[in-house]
Scaffold this motif. Structure first.
Motif, PDB file in Angstrom:
ATOM      1  N   ILE A 108      42.417  34.619  35.358  1.00  0.00           N
ATOM      2  CA  ILE A 108      41.292  35.494  35.717  1.00  0.00           C
ATOM      3  C   ILE A 108      41.857  36.645  36.535  1.00  0.00           C
ATOM      4  O   ILE A 108      42.644  36.422  37.460  1.00  0.00           O
ATOM      5  N   GLN A 109      41.476  37.859  36.166  1.00  0.00           N
ATOM      6  CA  GLN A 109      41.910  39.001  36.965  1.00  0.00           C
ATOM      7  C   GLN A 109      40.742  39.953  37.161  1.00  0.00           C
ATOM      8  O   GLN A 109      39.756  39.877  36.421  1.00  0.00           O
ATOM      9  N   PRO A 117      35.604  39.770  38.561  1.00  0.00           N
ATOM     10  CA  PRO A 117      36.610  38.874  37.974  1.00  0.00           C
ATOM     11  C   PRO A 117      36.364  38.704  36.475  1.00  0.00           C
ATOM     12  O   PRO A 117      35.228  38.523  36.047  1.00  0.00           O
ATOM     13  N   SER A 145      37.272  34.292  41.749  1.00  0.00           N
ATOM     14  CA  SER A 145      37.965  33.683  40.601  1.00  0.00           C
ATOM     15  C   SER A 145      37.544  32.238  40.418  1.00  0.00           C
ATOM     16  O   SER A 145      37.437  31.764  39.286  1.00  0.00           O
TER      17      SER A 145
END
Ligand code: URA
Length: 217
Positions: A108-109, A117, A145
């Motif tokens: 997850i970014q 996210p 996240s």
């Protein structure tokens, strides 16, 4: 007033040993080899405590003396799910305790456009919906996240109450955000810090866990 964690939070017993271990990994002078070694020790304690919160059934065995022993057995199967990249540091600790455990991964970014996210990658055991999931991420900061990761697990059919989120350092902001959204889930954490700073690092925290553990900038 001091933060009172909700009942969904299992705080490790605040022993002198644990305090000594977290003091080492929090120290900015601690070199990488020690950071890894002492983080691994805390991870081991976290995993052992996490297993205490899985359901069990009664089981009777016959000992070599021919007598019955009324014991217990874990009720279901488990799997680990690490939130990349820092969560990968916790995989070995889980493997050390749970032989040949299956481990899924999730990346997850932050989305550059929305700043939210975003899920980039998920790979899980095919029968994940039937397992208890130990979600691994060493730092619970904003909870962004973690929430995305839990939503993903739920999308794959995992019931919220079958997820156990393990982390080393958490803070009130992250705990509140996660518990508000997923009240049936448990969080096992080693220490709860004061809060987040303006850069969203946990304070006093330990800096960037992934960079310190994996030796990157
Ligand atoms: N992630 C980290 O590695 N450290 C923090 O303080 C917050 C998130």
């Amino acid at each position: 007033m001091a933060f009172q964690p909700p009942p969904q939070v299992i705080l490790l017993p605040q022993t002198q040993q644990l305090k000594a271990l977290t003091t080492i990994i929090r120290d900015k002078e601690t070199q990488r080899a020690d950071f890894i070694f002492y983080s691994d020790r805390i991870i081991r304690i976290l995993v052992e405590e996490g297993l205490n919160h899985l359901p069990v059934v009664e089981k009777t065995v016959i000992t070599p003396t021919g007598k019955e022993f009324h014991g217990i057995d874990f009720q279901g199967r488990i799997c680990g799910v690490s939130i990349m990249r820092a969560g990968e540091s916790m995989e070995q600790g889980l493997r050390d305790v749970c032989r040949s455990v299956r481990i899924g991964k999730i990346l997850i970014q932050r989305d550059e456009e929305t700043a939210m996210p975003k899920l980039y990658y998920a790979k899980f055991p095919p029968d994940i919906a039937t397992r208890y999931c130990l979600l691994l991420d060493p730092m619970l900061a904003t909870g962004g996240s973690a929430i995305k990761a839990i939503e993903t697990l739920i999308d794959y059919g995992v019931a919220e109450e079958r997820i156990l989120f393990l982390n080393l350092i958490s803070c009130p902001e992250g705990i509140r955000a996660v518990v508000e959204k997923f009240p049936a889930m448990k969080i096992v954490t080693a220490e709860i810090d004061a809060g987040l700073d303006e850069k969203l690092y946990i304070n006093p925290g330990l800096g960037d866990f992934g960079c310190r553990y994996f030796g990157t900038d």
